[in-house]
Motif scaffolding. Sequence first.
Motif, PDB file in Angstrom:
ATOM      1  N   LYS A   1      -4.594  -1.290   1.101  1.00  0.00           N
ATOM      2  CA  LYS A   1      -4.761  -0.509   2.326  1.00  0.00           C
ATOM      3  C   LYS A   1      -3.707   0.586   2.454  1.00  0.00           C
ATOM      4  N   ASN A   2      -2.821   0.674   1.483  1.00  0.00           N
ATOM      5  CA  ASN A   2      -1.732   1.660   1.497  1.00  0.00           C
ATOM      6  C   ASN A   2      -0.908   1.540   2.780  1.00  0.00           C
ATOM      7  N   GLN A   3      -0.487   0.347   3.089  1.00  0.00           N
ATOM      8  CA  GLN A   3       0.287   0.117   4.295  1.00  0.00           C
ATOM      9  C   GLN A   3       1.277  -1.019   4.090  1.00  0.00           C
ATOM     10  N   PHE A   4       2.281  -1.070   4.953  1.00  0.00           N
ATOM     11  CA  PHE A   4       3.201  -2.187   4.932  1.00  0.00           C
ATOM     12  C   PHE A   4       3.429  -2.656   6.367  1.00  0.00           C
ATOM     13  N   SER A   5       3.949  -3.865   6.503  1.00  0.00           N
ATOM     14  CA  SER A   5       3.970  -4.513   7.811  1.00  0.00           C
ATOM     15  C   SER A   5       5.313  -5.162   8.108  1.00  0.00           C
ATOM     16  N   LEU A   6       5.538  -5.363   9.392  1.00  0.00           N
ATOM     17  CA  LEU A   6       6.726  -6.035   9.898  1.00  0.00           C
ATOM     18  C   LEU A   6       6.303  -7.167  10.812  1.00  0.00           C
TER      19      LEU A   6
END
Lengths: 121, 107
Positions: A77-82
Amino acid sequence: QLQLHESGSGLVKPSQTLSLTCAVSGGSISSGGYSWSWIRQPPGKGLEWIGYIFQSGSTYYNPSLKSRVTISVDRSKNQFSLKLSSVTAADTAVYYCARVRTTVSQYFDSWGQGTLVTVSS
Amino acid sequence: DIRMTQSPSSLSASVGDRVTITCRASQSISTYLNWYQQKPGKAPKLLIYAASSLQSGVPSRFSGSGSGTDFTLTISSLQPEDFATYYCQQSYSTLYTFGQGTKLEIK
């Protein structure tokens, strides 16, 4: 041009988990020479680095938050999370995602616009 | 942790002035020092990296210097758009830390 955009819940109850996502556009999150980071800023105060994730998937967290923080990447998804667990009012802040240039010197070269998260019942 | 201390915490200056902001590290960080500008309601913007390298697109009136524990950010001739808060940040340690910020205000 690279753009980062934070999204997630703007209001979290005490003791619950804060969850934010940073969508990356205009470039690949898998590009070499970069890692991905979260930084926060309580209202009217300075900047606090939360942690970052390398291309390898290795993570480094601020020791003051380490027991409560998880940063992950979703390359599809070309994303990163916290995720920040067991939040209190002290976690109320504007949360920024940023790209870290990891050459000889490391620096935040691109930032999201920030998202305000308020911890309140 | 490496503590970063900026001085002054606030500064009043006029358009056209030459301004210097200082950042001191609690231990030697070589040249692993970056400077950011933040305007109200906006994300920080990278100005200087590796102590003295100007980020692409940043006006040449901004310059940085220093190594070891003492660093400076200089604005050679203040412009109206330069009134903002400035932060230094070290990347010598895997635990990144920021200075407390210097608020630059119009005199």
